[in-house]
Design an enzyme around this catalytic site. Structure first.
Site, mmCIF file in Angstrom:
data_model
loop_
_atom_site.group_PDB
_atom_site.id
_atom_site.type_symbol
_atom_site.label_atom_id
_atom_site.label_comp_id
_atom_site.label_asym_id
_atom_site.label_seq_id
_atom_site.Cartn_x
_atom_site.Cartn_y
_atom_site.Cartn_z
ATOM 1 C CD GLN A 181 -2.520 -1.232 2.624
ATOM 2 O OE1 GLN A 181 -2.560 -2.417 3.139
ATOM 3 N NE2 GLN A 181 -3.330 0.037 3.104
ATOM 4 C CG PHE A 234 -8.161 -5.844 4.472
ATOM 5 C CD1 PHE A 234 -9.362 -4.994 3.780
ATOM 6 C CD2 PHE A 234 -7.955 -7.030 4.011
ATOM 7 C CE1 PHE A 234 -9.914 -5.617 3.097
ATOM 8 C CE2 PHE A 234 -8.671 -7.730 3.048
ATOM 9 C CZ PHE A 234 -9.585 -7.169 2.418
ATOM 10 C CD GLU A 268 -0.472 2.699 6.454
ATOM 11 O OE1 GLU A 268 -0.234 4.062 6.680
ATOM 12 O OE2 GLU A 268 -1.599 2.164 6.932
ATOM 13 N NE ARG A 315 -7.262 7.688 11.794
ATOM 14 C CZ ARG A 315 -7.943 8.497 11.058
ATOM 15 N NH1 ARG A 315 -9.264 8.606 11.028
ATOM 16 N NH2 ARG A 315 -7.461 9.476 10.176
ATOM 17 N NE ARG A 340 -12.680 -1.581 5.370
ATOM 18 C CZ ARG A 340 -13.346 -2.327 4.329
ATOM 19 N NH1 ARG A 340 -12.924 -3.616 4.237
ATOM 20 N NH2 ARG A 340 -13.947 -1.782 3.163
ATOM 21 C CG PHE A 396 -4.723 3.702 11.175
ATOM 22 C CD1 PHE A 396 -3.663 2.961 10.653
ATOM 23 C CD2 PHE A 396 -4.152 4.892 12.027
ATOM 24 C CE1 PHE A 396 -2.299 3.251 10.843
ATOM 25 C CE2 PHE A 396 -2.980 5.329 12.116
ATOM 26 C CZ PHE A 396 -2.018 4.625 11.378
ATOM 27 C CB THR A 400 -3.542 11.673 12.588
ATOM 28 O OG1 THR A 400 -2.978 10.447 12.348
ATOM 29 C CG2 THR A 400 -5.087 11.438 12.904
ATOM 30 C CB ALA A 456 -5.903 7.801 6.129
ATOM 31 C CD GLU A 466 -9.333 3.901 7.498
ATOM 32 O OE1 GLU A 466 -8.579 3.368 8.160
ATOM 33 O OE2 GLU A 466 -9.465 5.026 7.278
#
Length: 796
Positions: free
Chosen positions: A238, A269, A273, A351, A383, A385, A483, A552, A753
């Protein structure tokens, strides 16, 4: 079939309670209600098929493991730790080296660059060196002619580890102050005084498990040496730019020596990442040592053991509230199980703090977040996060308050919703300016017949001694943007060829979510050409550099707008050219239906492109976008971290068998806000898929580590994701009618998400059923609500 089995079948096979009296309700599985534009409208807004759908169905879509291998390609397999925590005394690889097909073995000493991965915290070794910190930590690689030769040889390597005490429980880690990052506190008002003065008080604990990503395509990378110490890496990732940086860092090279390419992933998902970077680094190191192309593809068991999951959380909370259930004070401690290294645990835990409010105003509040280090896999993005771990807590608290007061849980939720004036600022100081919670929930309450069904369920439960039903509506307010503010940027390239066909490339990655399709729609409309004239090419660091991760839920927001700007630049070039031909202003030239229209005449797009090329007009351009309005102080965790909020609500009905703990989802009604949908078919698919994945997290997908730190649920035989048989008999999704109030691409909103957290309605409905079965107003249910855990909540 015995009588009890017959009762359960009857109770769970016919849709929602009272369905026989609800002839107007469509009970067909997967009922959808998209806005259905006609084919004469622009591409954006149409339910066009996924750009790879035909190739995927035909089996011709290429994934990393399908790429034809260069002659001489070798295959790598990892050497794994079998101990959760210990000193690495030595490794004997002689037996492995003697096995057929083995070409080499490599360890930390074979790394030409930094032996520590190039993460933000810089706390995770490429290969274990002096110690191991979880079962499944990679100590080295065996490289052989075939995949199976490499895997068999890796298991033959003898590793000498002196065991040390392992921390496997998040509460034990907290007690020992074992953290991967320092604790964080967000506070507003005076919660201690508010709690002391509250009319009512409750306190409690909650345990929420993690989740395995279970992407259909496992982790894989293919590293190919090129000329002059350059590298081409095919990665299922990702975040190609991060893979590029990590590989260059480990090889001791500059980033310009490494190109990373990703055409598509078979699911991500969040699991790809950061942790796709590990595969790429390992494959590149093996290729560097042996001067041969190397592919590394983990099998499913090793993937489970090596890679991180959704962070499991534990919570302690105290709440004060009035007679209506409105919160007047709240104190929360969140214990995030991060595993052995930081990975993305910092922003995930942040988050979770941001989304502890979910849809509700928190006045006097303190949230303390502890990022706990345990001897397990390093947990990572998934997913939502961290959002789901924040949202489920406040929903659980409000459910407890409702039962304590004897009120309908929906009424308690409505009493706490964000409102106007003094109740529209979050605990992190962001004003909620686009609030549609009350009308959205009210509409779902009516369309789902919530009040009537609660009465029907109460009558059912009074007469049914074994099968109990539950019902819940829960909302979602989910902030959209990274964020980390600097990630909110994107670039794209648009090329128009001399035959009028169009090619777009951007920094986002396709993992099945339809990102490429939506961007092709946006570009087609910007140039006024049919969707079929546009193609999207593989994501590659050599085309769009320094791209942010596709995460995100911002993939379309960022890359779609960048591609739109790139296409607009080409369109403006063509408009200026036509204006010069026809003696009009460029603003008077329009593009639609494959034609270029000026006040003087209409020409075909292809004709204009050919003429423009002959007159040396630029037919390609770049586009760049950065999200406006956002700012965020990462020290105080205050500011405006999100560009806008996406909203939704779900009404879920469930049944439980009080003798076995078995439970089923009977009916789901969803009303979700995607703004003005760019592609209703894709958005509905994302809502349905996210919701079902959320059901898995909260009902069946239980991760179990034994007392030695081994993940015992490391295969489909022991880890249960939802299947087609778990779909509720009634599953209806509708889209909210209003566009995005912020200036987002096409008036759309993110969809990846937010729907995941709507599945919390299923968990709250299960707690409703548990409370009905217990009869004491208590619902001590942990997540996931497996049959075993439901039984414990009933009889423990």
């Amino acid at each position: 079939m015995n009588a009890r089995e017959g009762e359960f079948t009857a109770a769970t096979g016919g849709g929602p309670a009272g369905a026989a009296d609800a002839g107007e309700r469509n009970l067909a599985p997967g009922t959808q209600s998209p806005h259905a534009p006609t084919a004469t409208q622009p591409a954006a807004g149409r339910a066009l098929p996924h750009e790879s759908a035909r190739a995927q169905v035909a089996g011709t879509a290429t994934y990393v493991d399908d790429i034809p291998e260069v002659r001489g390609t070798l295959h790598a397999a990892p050497i794994l730790s079998t101990v959760a925590h210990g000193l690495l005394r030595g490794v004997d690889a002689e037996a492995a080296r003697a096995m057929p097909g083995v070409r080499g073995v490599l360890f930390a000493e074979d790394i030409p660059g930094d032996p520590v991965l190039a993460t933000f915290v810089h706390d995770e070794p490429v290969f274990a060196r002096d110690k191991v910190e979880h079962v499944g930590q990679v100590i080295g690689l065996v490289v052989a002619d075939t995949v199976m030769q490499a895997r068999r040889a890796a298991r033959a390597v003898q590793v000498d580890i002196e065991p040390l005490p392992a921390v496997l429980d998040v509460r034990e880690a907290h007690a020992k102050q074992s953290y991967v990052l320092p604790p964080v506190t967000v506070r507003r008002g005076e919660p201690e005084q508010a709690l002391a003065a509250a009319r009512h008080q409750l306190q409690g604990q909650l345990e929420v498990g993690g989740q395995e990503h279970f992407y259909l395509e496992g982790q894989v990378a293919y590293a190919v040496p090129m000329e002059q110490d350059q590298w081409h890496v095919y990665s299922s990732t990702q975040h190609p730019a991060e893979v590029q940086h990590w590989v260059a860092h480990a090889l001791g090279l500059e980033n310009n020596a490494v190109t990373v390419e990703c055409r598509r992933m078979g699911g991500g998902f969040g699991g790809k990442e950061t942790q796709a970077g590990h595969m790429a680094v390992w494959a590149a190191l093996a290729a560097h040592k042996l001067r041969r192309p190397v592919k590394l593809r983990l099998d499913r068991d090793d993937d489970f053991l090596v890679t991180g999951k959704r962070h499991p959380f534990a919570y302690d909370w105290e709440a004060g509230f009035d007679d209506t259930g409105r919160l007047t004070g709240l104190k929360v401690a969140m214990l995030a199980n991060c595993g052995f290294s930081a990975d993305l645990s910092g922003p995930v835990a942040d988050r979770a703090i941001f989304h502890t409010d979910n849809a509700y105003y928190l006045g006097d509040v303190e949230i303390r977040s502890y990022r706990c280090k345990t001897n397990t896999q390093s947990h990572t993005a998934f997913r939502g996060f961290g959002g789901p771990q924040g949202v489920i807590l406040i929903e659980a608290i409000l459910g407890e308050i409702a039962r304590h007061l004897g009120l309908d849980p929906l009424d308690v939720r409505k009493a706490n919703l964000y409102g106007v004036e003094d109740r529209n600022v979050t605990h992190y100081r962001m004003k909620v300016e686009d609030n549609i919670l009350d009308p959205l929930i009210t509409q779902l309450e009516a369309s789902s017949r919530y009040r009537e069904r609660r009465a029907e369920i109460a009558r059912w439960n009074a007469k049914s001694p074994v099968i109990k039903r539950g019902l819940a509506i829960t909302p979602i307010k989910f902030g959209i943007s990274f964020t980390a503010t600097f990630f909110n940027q994107a670039g794209a390239l648009v090329h128009v060829f001399t035959d009028g066909s169009v090619q777009v490339n951007h920094g986002g990655t396709e993992m099945g979510q339809g990102l490429h399709t939506k961007i092709m729609q946006v570009v087609a409309d910007e140039l006024g050409v049919p969707f079929e004239r546009v193609r999207c090419t593989a994501t590659e660091t050599g085309k769009v550099p320094n791209a942010s991760a596709t995460a995100a839920s911002s993939g379309t927001d960022l890359n779609g707008r960048a591609a739109q700007f790139a296409a607009r630049n080409v369109r403006d070039n063509l408009a200026a050219f036509v204006a010069g031909l026809d003696g009009c202003g460029a603003g008077a030239v329009s593009f639609r239906g494959g034609q270029v229209i000026s006040p003087k005449t209409t020409r075909g797009f292809d004709e204009v492109v050919k003429s423009a090329y002959a007159n040396r007009i630029q037919l390609w351009s770049d586009g760049f976008y950065r999200t406006p309005k956002i700012h965020y102080d990462k020290v105080t965790l205050t500011g405006r971290p999100f560009y806008y909020f996406a909203y939704g609500a779900a009404c879920s009905e469930v049944a439980i068998d009080t003798l076995t703990g078995e439970n089923r989802v009977l009916a789901v009604d969803i009303l979700h806000d995607v703004g003005t949908s760019l592609n209703p078919a894709i958005d509905l698919g994302q809502i349905e898929g996210g919701f079902i994945q959320g059901i898995g997290w909260l009902t069946t997908e239980q991760l179990v580590w034994n007392d030695k730190g081994l993940l015992a649920t490391h295969a489909p035989s022991t880890y249960k994701i939802p299947t087609a048989g778990d779909l509720p008999p009634h599953f209806q999704v509708r889209l909210w009618h209003e566009g995005n109030r912020e200036d987002n691409v096409g008036g759309s909103k993110a969809v990846g998400e937010p729907p995941f957290m709507l599945a919390i309605s299923v968990w709250e409905a299960l707690r409703d059923a548990v409370a009905a079965a217990r009869g004491d107003g208590l619902a001590p249910l942990v997540a996931p609500a497996t049959a075993e855990n439901v039984l414990r909540s009933l009889h423990g």
